[in-house]
Enzyme design. Structure first.
Site, PDB file in Angstrom:
ATOM      1  N   SER A 180      34.471  29.810  33.940  1.00  0.00           N
ATOM      2  CA  SER A 180      35.847  29.558  34.337  1.00  0.00           C
ATOM      3  C   SER A 180      35.860  28.880  35.701  1.00  0.00           C
ATOM      4  CB  SER A 180      36.606  30.885  34.361  1.00  0.00           C
ATOM      5  OG  SER A 180      37.918  30.699  34.823  1.00  0.00           O
ATOM      6  N   GLN A 225      40.144  47.874  34.781  1.00  0.00           N
ATOM      7  CA  GLN A 225      39.100  48.201  35.757  1.00  0.00           C
ATOM      8  C   GLN A 225      37.776  47.532  35.353  1.00  0.00           C
ATOM      9  OE1 GLN A 225      41.174  51.185  34.625  1.00  0.00           O
ATOM     10  NE2 GLN A 225      42.461  50.139  36.097  1.00  0.00           N
ATOM     11  N   LYS A 249      35.402  32.244  38.152  1.00  0.00           N
ATOM     12  CA  LYS A 249      35.605  31.903  39.563  1.00  0.00           C
ATOM     13  C   LYS A 249      34.419  31.227  40.225  1.00  0.00           C
ATOM     14  CE  LYS A 249      38.837  34.395  41.724  1.00  0.00           C
ATOM     15  NZ  LYS A 249      39.705  35.446  42.258  1.00  0.00           N
ATOM     16  N   ASP A 251      38.998  43.374  38.445  1.00  0.00           N
ATOM     17  CA  ASP A 251      39.519  42.078  38.917  1.00  0.00           C
ATOM     18  C   ASP A 251      38.592  40.914  38.606  1.00  0.00           C
ATOM     19  OD1 ASP A 251      41.671  43.516  39.957  1.00  0.00           O
ATOM     20  OD2 ASP A 251      40.643  43.819  41.875  1.00  0.00           O
ATOM     21  N   GLY A 264      45.874  45.320  37.407  1.00  0.00           N
ATOM     22  CA  GLY A 264      46.721  44.166  37.711  1.00  0.00           C
ATOM     23  C   GLY A 264      46.039  42.967  37.086  1.00  0.00           C
ATOM     24  N   HIS A 265      46.540  42.496  35.967  1.00  0.00           N
ATOM     25  CA  HIS A 265      45.893  41.408  35.231  1.00  0.00           C
ATOM     26  C   HIS A 265      46.738  40.141  35.383  1.00  0.00           C
ATOM     27  CE1 HIS A 265      43.684  44.509  32.472  1.00  0.00           C
ATOM     28  NE2 HIS A 265      43.387  44.624  33.748  1.00  0.00           N
ATOM     29  N   LYS A 294      40.061  39.428  33.776  1.00  0.00           N
ATOM     30  CA  LYS A 294      40.303  39.845  32.386  1.00  0.00           C
ATOM     31  C   LYS A 294      41.608  39.255  31.860  1.00  0.00           C
ATOM     32  CE  LYS A 294      39.871  44.134  33.795  1.00  0.00           C
ATOM     33  NZ  LYS A 294      39.273  43.992  35.146  1.00  0.00           N
TER      34      LYS A 294
HETATM   35  P1  GDP Z   1      41.773  41.211  36.228  1.00  0.00           P
HETATM   36  O1  GDP Z   1      42.261  42.472  36.820  1.00  0.00           O
HETATM   37  O2  GDP Z   1      40.358  41.323  35.735  1.00  0.00           O
HETATM   38  O3  GDP Z   1      42.694  40.656  35.176  1.00  0.00           O
HETATM   39  O4  GDP Z   1      41.740  40.137  37.402  1.00  0.00           O
HETATM   40  P2  GDP Z   1      42.903  39.879  38.491  1.00  0.00           P
HETATM   41  O5  GDP Z   1      44.015  39.160  37.846  1.00  0.00           O
HETATM   42  O6  GDP Z   1      43.216  41.121  39.228  1.00  0.00           O
HETATM   43  O7  GDP Z   1      42.127  38.973  39.526  1.00  0.00           O
HETATM   44  C1  GDP Z   1      41.563  37.746  39.173  1.00  0.00           C
HETATM   45  C2  GDP Z   1      42.194  36.644  40.054  1.00  0.00           C
HETATM   46  O8  GDP Z   1      41.425  35.469  39.945  1.00  0.00           O
HETATM   47  C3  GDP Z   1      43.592  36.265  39.629  1.00  0.00           C
HETATM   48  O9  GDP Z   1      44.305  35.872  40.769  1.00  0.00           O
HETATM   49  C4  GDP Z   1      43.361  35.056  38.705  1.00  0.00           C
HETATM   50  O10 GDP Z   1      44.486  34.178  38.655  1.00  0.00           O
HETATM   51  C5  GDP Z   1      42.207  34.407  39.392  1.00  0.00           C
HETATM   52  N1  GDP Z   1      41.264  33.677  38.528  1.00  0.00           N
HETATM   53  C6  GDP Z   1      40.847  33.973  37.269  1.00  0.00           C
HETATM   54  N2  GDP Z   1      39.885  33.107  36.883  1.00  0.00           N
HETATM   55  C7  GDP Z   1      39.696  32.261  37.914  1.00  0.00           C
HETATM   56  C8  GDP Z   1      38.796  31.163  38.138  1.00  0.00           C
HETATM   57  O11 GDP Z   1      37.958  30.820  37.328  1.00  0.00           O
HETATM   58  N3  GDP Z   1      38.889  30.536  39.352  1.00  0.00           N
HETATM   59  C9  GDP Z   1      39.779  30.896  40.309  1.00  0.00           C
HETATM   60  N4  GDP Z   1      39.796  30.236  41.452  1.00  0.00           N
HETATM   61  N5  GDP Z   1      40.625  31.942  40.125  1.00  0.00           N
HETATM   62  C10 GDP Z   1      40.567  32.609  38.959  1.00  0.00           C
HETATM   63  P1  IMO Z   2      41.942  45.839  37.085  1.00  0.00           P
HETATM   64  O1  IMO Z   2      42.272  46.269  35.678  1.00  0.00           O
HETATM   65  C1  IMO Z   2      40.128  46.800  40.954  1.00  0.00           C
HETATM   66  C2  IMO Z   2      40.061  51.052  42.087  1.00  0.00           C
HETATM   67  C3  IMO Z   2      40.912  51.474  43.264  1.00  0.00           C
HETATM   68  C4  IMO Z   2      40.081  52.633  43.785  1.00  0.00           C
HETATM   69  C5  IMO Z   2      39.578  53.290  42.502  1.00  0.00           C
HETATM   70  C6  IMO Z   2      40.413  54.468  42.022  1.00  0.00           C
HETATM   71  O2  IMO Z   2      42.990  44.978  37.706  1.00  0.00           O
HETATM   72  O3  IMO Z   2      40.567  45.282  37.166  1.00  0.00           O
HETATM   73  P2  IMO Z   2      42.803  54.660  40.835  1.00  0.00           P
HETATM   74  O4  IMO Z   2      44.156  54.206  41.284  1.00  0.00           O
HETATM   75  O5  IMO Z   2      42.339  54.101  39.536  1.00  0.00           O
HETATM   76  O6  IMO Z   2      42.657  56.168  40.886  1.00  0.00           O
HETATM   77  O7  IMO Z   2      41.789  54.104  41.969  1.00  0.00           O
HETATM   78  O8  IMO Z   2      39.589  52.274  41.514  1.00  0.00           O
HETATM   79  N1  IMO Z   2      40.795  50.328  41.014  1.00  0.00           N
HETATM   80  C7  IMO Z   2      40.697  49.012  40.791  1.00  0.00           C
HETATM   81  N2  IMO Z   2      40.031  48.046  41.467  1.00  0.00           N
HETATM   82  N3  IMO Z   2      40.811  46.492  39.838  1.00  0.00           N
HETATM   83  C8  IMO Z   2      41.459  47.451  39.129  1.00  0.00           C
HETATM   84  O9  IMO Z   2      42.031  47.216  37.930  1.00  0.00           O
HETATM   85  C9  IMO Z   2      41.441  48.778  39.621  1.00  0.00           C
HETATM   86  N4  IMO Z   2      41.997  49.938  39.200  1.00  0.00           N
HETATM   87  C10 IMO Z   2      41.568  50.873  40.045  1.00  0.00           C
HETATM   88  O10 IMO Z   2      41.016  50.431  44.215  1.00  0.00           O
HETATM   89  O11 IMO Z   2      38.961  52.159  44.483  1.00  0.00           O
HETATM   90 MG    MG Z   3      43.114  43.136  38.596  1.00  0.00          MG
END
Ligand code: GDP
Ligand code: IMO
Ligand code: MG
Length: 419
Positions: free
Chosen positions: A407, A219, A326, A13, A40-41, A16
């Site tokens: 960012s 991840q 962030k 998270d 979840g991207h 990416k």
């Molecule tokens: P990923 O799994 O690495 O793609 O990240 P996620 O999408 O799960 O989580 C990142 C969250 O931060 C999302 O809600 C993005 O919209 C948000 N985000 C990304 N970059 C920034 C930033 O620079 N500032 C803020 N406030 N939010 C951001």
């Molecule tokens: P992105 O790509 C954050 C965590 C789960 C749990 C562990 C194992 O959005 O960064 P799993 O379902 O993979 O067997 O769970 O890994 N986890 C993540 N945490 N971002 C993710 O993906 C994750 N994918 C798995 O919360 O701790």
């Molecule tokens: Mg994510």
């Protein structure tokens, strides 16, 4: 040509989705190399939000091809839903999505097995319940079914055998629930209509033709099956080395490695987190950063940036450039802390690794002054407040890798390039 890599350096998270979408203007192909719908991207373009689980984050950029690589595990139902919601939003998906024939399928039994294993308090890792662990177990155990098997004349009996195996294992756990696979079987028909490829040939041929390729990880490094906080990890290798096996390219074909991290730290699920904040500051980061899982909606645990962990992740991934995300979330803080070293409980210095994973280390912090200014509208590095620049320089100096992107918000354009 070589394949550049986006690697998450923390517990996932990191942002990416935003960065892959942003950089996809410079690439012909975006390829996911591991993980599955546990990811979840999030991408936000002109106020419209997309959360992608199976589909690479180049899909929101017209003209870019997107590859689901061989080491990805694929849930046909989730993929079908994702395609539909993108198509409903007016995005052309089918001509721009390629799926590896070698990708392993998440079967209906895998989700149930994940749920059963998570119910056992001693084995709970706080998984996303998407069936990831059991699917990779079957892959390594050589019991898996792959996308290419859908066209095998014996697919029906192969599937029946896999289901029977799962029923036996589930029975061993005391679960005799009926496995409803009607939606899953229906989704297979949709999967069969997609462009299925031998992605190793597709990627290598594209490189020969001079195409630019970005490999998108899911991840993060601290969830890597080998180098993460085992057993509180995901079931695949998440580091840059996995691009080779996840797409079928030689190590000589890896180009730049971009390491992405948040200006603070988060983790969702169980497991050690040395710099975790269980106080009002942690709550503030969660609130300001909307730190709730993109896949499960769970509140993310929050804490200070951990430079020992970041150095460890840079070492494992061979990071050339850092992207810091962030930083705007910390706008309100009077004081910003960074963990710079660890002391083990016996008083000696410790590296990030098994000690930290067993929570047997005490982080030492450097304290920096907060910037107390809204950063979201800033687009030039020189316009950042001095305290924010100090924060950036402090990290660059300790980790010894330049921070090239800062960012300041979730939108594509809320980004500062720093040369
Ligand atoms: P990923 O799994 O690495 O793609 O990240 P996620 O999408 O799960 O989580 C990142 C969250 O931060 C999302 O809600 C993005 O919209 C948000 N985000 C990304 N970059 C920034 C930033 O620079 N500032 C803020 N406030 N939010 C951001
Ligand atoms: P992105 O790509 C954050 C965590 C789960 C749990 C562990 C194992 O959005 O960064 P799993 O379902 O993979 O067997 O769970 O890994 N986890 C993540 N945490 N971002 C993710 O993906 C994750 N994918 C798995 O919360 O701790
Ligand atoms: Mg994510």
């Amino acid at each position: 040509m070589k394949v550049d890599v986006i690697a998450g350096l923390q517990w996932g998270d990191e942002g990416k989705g935003k960065i892959v979408d942003l950089l996809s203007s410079k690439y012909d192909i975006i390829a996911r190399f591991q993980g599955g719908p546990n990811a979840g991207h999030t991408i936000i373009v002109n106020g419209t939000k997309y959360v992608l689980h199976q589909i690479p984050s180049g899909m929101t950029r017209e003209g870019v091809m997107n590859v689901i690589g061989n080491s990805v595990v694929l849930d046909p139902i989730i993929l079908q839903k994702e395609i539909k919601s993108l198509e409903d939003a007016g995005i052309e998906v089918r001509s721009r999505l390629l799926v590896s024939r070698r990708a392993n399928l998440i079967l209906p039994g895998h989700r149930l097995l994940d749920a059963i294993q998570e119910k056992d308090a001693s084995g709970k890792v706080g998984s996303t319940l998407k069936g990831i662990g059991p699917t990779y177990q079957d892959k390594i155990g050589r019991f898996g079914l792959r996308v290419g098997d859908l066209f095998h004349p014996d697919f029906k009996s192969m599937y029946a055998r896999a289901m029977e195996r799962h029923r036996c294992i589930l029975k061993g756990f005391g679960c005799t629930d009926h496995i409803d696979d009607s939606a899953w079987l229906e989704a297979l028909e949709s999967l069969k209509t997609l462009q299925l490829v031998d992605s190793e040939y597709y990627i290598n041929n594209a490189l020969k033709e001079g195409k630019t390729i970005l490999a998108e990880g899911a991840q993060g490094t601290l969830l890597d099956i080998d180098f993460g906080s085992y057993p509180y990890v995901t079931s695949s290798n998440t580091i840059s080395a996995a691009v080779c096996t996840g797409l079928g390219i030689s190590p000589k074909k890896i180009g730049k490695v971009f390491g992405i991290f948040k200006a603070y730290a988060t983790r969702v699920g169980e497991g050690p987190f040395p710099t975790e904040l269980n106080d009002a500051t942690g709550e503030n980061l969660r609130k300001q950063g909307h730190e709730f899982g993109s896949t499960t909606g769970r509140p993310r645990r929050t804490g200070w940036l951990d430079l020992k962990a970041l150095e460890y992740a840079c070492m494992l991934n061979g990071v050339d450039e850092l992207f810091m995300m962030k930083i705007d979330v910390m706008n309100e803080l009077d004081e910003v802390k960074i963990a710079t070293a660890y002391t083990s409980k016996d008083g000696s210095n410790a590296e990030f690794g098994d000690l930290a994973f067993r929570a047997e280390v005490i982080p030492e912090y450097a304290s920096l002054k907060g910037w107390k200014k809204e950063l979201n509208s800033i687009r030039e590095y020189n316009d950042l407040p001095i305290e924010a620049k100090d924060y950036v320089s402090y990290i660059e100096k300790q980790v010894n890798v330049p921070i090239r992107i800062i960012s300041v918000g979730p939108e594509r354009n809320e980004t500062i390039f720093h040369s």
